[in-house]
Design a protein around this motif. Structure first.
Motif, PDB file in Angstrom:
ATOM      1  N   THR A   1      47.209  22.675  39.903  1.00  0.00           N
ATOM      2  CA  THR A   1      46.749  24.123  39.585  1.00  0.00           C
ATOM      3  C   THR A   1      45.390  24.488  40.385  1.00  0.00           C
ATOM      4  O   THR A   1      44.969  23.395  40.886  1.00  0.00           O
ATOM      5  CB  THR A   1      46.715  24.132  38.021  1.00  0.00           C
ATOM      6  OG1 THR A   1      45.448  23.380  37.722  1.00  0.00           O
ATOM      7  CG2 THR A   1      47.752  23.776  37.397  1.00  0.00           C
ATOM      8  N   ARG A   2      45.015  25.615  40.188  1.00  0.00           N
ATOM      9  CA  ARG A   2      43.837  25.935  40.808  1.00  0.00           C
ATOM     10  C   ARG A   2      42.440  25.044  40.101  1.00  0.00           C
ATOM     11  O   ARG A   2      41.770  24.758  40.845  1.00  0.00           O
ATOM     12  CB  ARG A   2      43.571  27.433  40.372  1.00  0.00           C
ATOM     13  CG  ARG A   2      44.537  28.355  41.389  1.00  0.00           C
ATOM     14  CD  ARG A   2      44.405  29.900  41.109  1.00  0.00           C
ATOM     15  NE  ARG A   2      45.098  30.690  41.758  1.00  0.00           N
ATOM     16  CZ  ARG A   2      45.249  32.018  41.673  1.00  0.00           C
ATOM     17  NH1 ARG A   2      44.462  32.376  40.852  1.00  0.00           N
ATOM     18  NH2 ARG A   2      46.025  32.601  42.460  1.00  0.00           N
ATOM     19  N   ASN A   3      42.503  24.888  38.762  1.00  0.00           N
ATOM     20  CA  ASN A   3      41.492  24.175  38.225  1.00  0.00           C
ATOM     21  C   ASN A   3      41.568  22.695  38.730  1.00  0.00           C
ATOM     22  O   ASN A   3      40.731  21.951  38.794  1.00  0.00           O
ATOM     23  CB  ASN A   3      41.804  24.343  36.773  1.00  0.00           C
ATOM     24  CG  ASN A   3      41.052  25.588  36.245  1.00  0.00           C
ATOM     25  OD1 ASN A   3      40.291  26.129  36.913  1.00  0.00           O
ATOM     26  ND2 ASN A   3      41.263  25.775  35.072  1.00  0.00           N
TER      27      ASN A   3
ATOM     28  N   ASN B   1      45.664  29.270  47.068  1.00  0.00           N
ATOM     29  CA  ASN B   1      45.177  28.695  46.066  1.00  0.00           C
ATOM     30  C   ASN B   1      43.995  28.082  46.210  1.00  0.00           C
ATOM     31  O   ASN B   1      42.814  28.056  45.587  1.00  0.00           O
ATOM     32  CB  ASN B   1      45.982  27.509  45.016  1.00  0.00           C
ATOM     33  CG  ASN B   1      47.056  28.345  44.445  1.00  0.00           C
ATOM     34  OD1 ASN B   1      46.896  29.492  43.994  1.00  0.00           O
ATOM     35  ND2 ASN B   1      48.131  27.625  43.913  1.00  0.00           N
TER      36      ASN B   1
ATOM     37  N   TRP C   1      41.311  30.630  47.040  1.00  0.00           N
ATOM     38  CA  TRP C   1      40.676  31.395  45.726  1.00  0.00           C
ATOM     39  C   TRP C   1      39.580  30.101  45.035  1.00  0.00           C
ATOM     40  O   TRP C   1      38.645  30.445  44.568  1.00  0.00           O
ATOM     41  CB  TRP C   1      41.844  31.246  44.737  1.00  0.00           C
ATOM     42  CG  TRP C   1      41.558  31.865  43.192  1.00  0.00           C
ATOM     43  CD1 TRP C   1      41.663  33.270  43.076  1.00  0.00           C
ATOM     44  CD2 TRP C   1      41.290  31.284  42.180  1.00  0.00           C
ATOM     45  NE1 TRP C   1      41.352  33.336  41.493  1.00  0.00           N
ATOM     46  CE2 TRP C   1      40.883  32.261  41.077  1.00  0.00           C
ATOM     47  CE3 TRP C   1      40.781  29.792  41.688  1.00  0.00           C
ATOM     48  CZ2 TRP C   1      40.742  31.719  39.762  1.00  0.00           C
ATOM     49  CZ3 TRP C   1      40.410  29.739  40.590  1.00  0.00           C
ATOM     50  CH2 TRP C   1      40.194  30.809  39.637  1.00  0.00           C
ATOM     51  N   VAL C   2      40.007  29.072  45.121  1.00  0.00           N
ATOM     52  CA  VAL C   2      39.267  27.817  44.736  1.00  0.00           C
ATOM     53  C   VAL C   2      37.674  27.943  45.410  1.00  0.00           C
ATOM     54  O   VAL C   2      36.805  27.568  44.763  1.00  0.00           O
ATOM     55  CB  VAL C   2      39.632  26.690  44.778  1.00  0.00           C
ATOM     56  CG1 VAL C   2      38.442  25.457  44.700  1.00  0.00           C
ATOM     57  CG2 VAL C   2      40.968  26.305  43.859  1.00  0.00           C
TER      58      VAL C   2
ATOM     59  N   LYS D   1      35.027  23.930  34.994  1.00  0.00           N
ATOM     60  CA  LYS D   1      36.017  24.228  35.502  1.00  0.00           C
ATOM     61  C   LYS D   1      36.893  24.881  34.325  1.00  0.00           C
ATOM     62  O   LYS D   1      37.895  25.913  34.647  1.00  0.00           O
ATOM     63  CB  LYS D   1      36.869  22.953  36.344  1.00  0.00           C
ATOM     64  CG  LYS D   1      37.490  21.951  35.177  1.00  0.00           C
ATOM     65  CD  LYS D   1      38.263  21.298  35.908  1.00  0.00           C
ATOM     66  CE  LYS D   1      38.850  20.096  35.002  1.00  0.00           C
ATOM     67  NZ  LYS D   1      39.797  19.302  35.651  1.00  0.00           N
TER      68      LYS D   1
ATOM     69  N   GLU E   1      37.308  34.985  37.390  1.00  0.00           N
ATOM     70  CA  GLU E   1      38.556  34.919  38.082  1.00  0.00           C
ATOM     71  C   GLU E   1      39.000  36.345  38.677  1.00  0.00           C
ATOM     72  O   GLU E   1      39.548  36.366  39.741  1.00  0.00           O
ATOM     73  CB  GLU E   1      39.625  34.424  36.946  1.00  0.00           C
ATOM     74  CG  GLU E   1      39.322  33.021  36.400  1.00  0.00           C
ATOM     75  CD  GLU E   1      40.263  32.636  35.398  1.00  0.00           C
ATOM     76  OE1 GLU E   1      41.092  33.616  35.118  1.00  0.00           O
ATOM     77  OE2 GLU E   1      40.112  31.480  34.867  1.00  0.00           O
TER      78      GLU E   1
ATOM     79  N   GLU F   1      39.688  36.701  42.545  1.00  0.00           N
ATOM     80  CA  GLU F   1      41.166  37.246  43.106  1.00  0.00           C
ATOM     81  C   GLU F   1      40.951  38.619  43.844  1.00  0.00           C
ATOM     82  O   GLU F   1      41.645  38.564  44.896  1.00  0.00           O
ATOM     83  CB  GLU F   1      41.832  37.456  41.921  1.00  0.00           C
ATOM     84  CG  GLU F   1      43.531  37.705  41.877  1.00  0.00           C
ATOM     85  CD  GLU F   1      44.220  36.566  42.107  1.00  0.00           C
ATOM     86  OE1 GLU F   1      45.089  36.380  42.853  1.00  0.00           O
ATOM     87  OE2 GLU F   1      43.753  35.579  41.417  1.00  0.00           O
TER      88      GLU F   1
END
Length: 269
Positions: free
Chosen positions: A6-8, A60, A63-64, A97, A105, A109
């Motif tokens: 996942t992104r986290n 992703n 995004w991170v 996180k 977020e 995004e």
């Protein structure tokens, strides 16, 4: 079957990858380091994000990086370079996180969507609007703008998948001959196509360059850099878009002025 992180879950690996690479790295180096560290399979890497058309992992990770930049953990340098801030930001990232606010977020995004959208649009225009010969002329222009000389498009008279040739110079002193192949399509270039191109170039040039508006499979990337074989440089659709932006070819860049007041400066009066 193992799922994509996942992104986290990508926060700490991203920081660890940049730290391992010396505190700074470009997006490709970060991607490759994370794929290796997390031992992600080719099938996972080929999962496509529905919004952008690029791989879900790449989306992703972008995004991170944006979130980590907003947190002050990363700084974005020139030409896609990301720099790690602070002495021990990993603990900060792990602690934060689960505390990322919804507004942050959404901001990340939107920023990412805007950043990636123009690349997708450029690739779509090249793929759908340009003919194969027009695409070859576009590549010819890019190579010339980057300092290549005697760039010639062979076109239909080419053989073995060779679409053109040229001479690259390093610091105006050293030079080497290259041949290139252009593929204007949305698919993935396979390792077999890389091997076929290498077979056509061996003994005829110093260097090979494979250019596509699509992407390369992991096997194709490995084949291009296989030990004991002549290396082949790869340029995918995103890199084509980035070069057009860098050279200001067909892409107009609007810079927005940001004004801030240094209140301390007035204290001296």
């Amino acid at each position: 079957m193992k799922n994509l992180p996942t992104r986290n879950e990508l926060m700490s690996p991203t920081i660890e990858a940049i730290k391992k690479l010396g505190g700074s790295a470009n997006t490709d180096e970060i991607y490759e380091a994370i794929v290796e560290d997390l031992q992600l399979s080719d099938s996972l890497l080929e999962i496509i994000d529905g919004k952008t058309g690029q791989s879900e992992l790449q989306y992703n990770l972008a995004w991170v990086r944006t979130v980590l930049k907003n947190k002050g953990i990363l700084t974005k340098g020139g030409k896609g370079i990301w720099v790690l801030n602070g002495d021990n930001p990993i603990g900060v990232a792990i602690e934060s996180k689960n505390k990322i606010k919804k507004v942050e977020e959404q901001e990340a995004e939107e920023e990412l969507s805007e950043t990636e959208k123009w690349k997708k649009d450029v690739i779509e225009i090249i793929t759908e609007k340009l003919s194969p010969s027009s695409f070859e002329r576009l590549i010819q222009r890019i190579l010339r703008e980057k300092g290549f000389s005697q760039v010639e498009v062979i076109g239909k008279t080419g053989d073995g998948g060779i679409d053109g040739r040229g001479i690259a110079k390093i610091n105006g002193i050293l030079s080497f001959h290259i041949i290139f192949q252009c593929k204007r399509y949305k698919g993935k270039v396979s390792s077999g196509e890389i091997r076929d191109f290498r077979g056509a170039m061996v003994g005829r040039t110093d260097k090979g360059l494979f250019i596509t508006t699509g992407t390369f499979t992991r096997d194709a990337i490995r084949e291009a850099n296989r030990d004991g074989a002549p290396a082949i440089d790869l340029m995918d659709g995103e890199k084509i878009a980035e070069k057009l932006k860098e050279l200001n070819l067909g892409i107009d860049i609007e810079l927005r002025e940001h004004i801030s007041i240094n209140r301390k400066w007035f204290d001296d009066f």
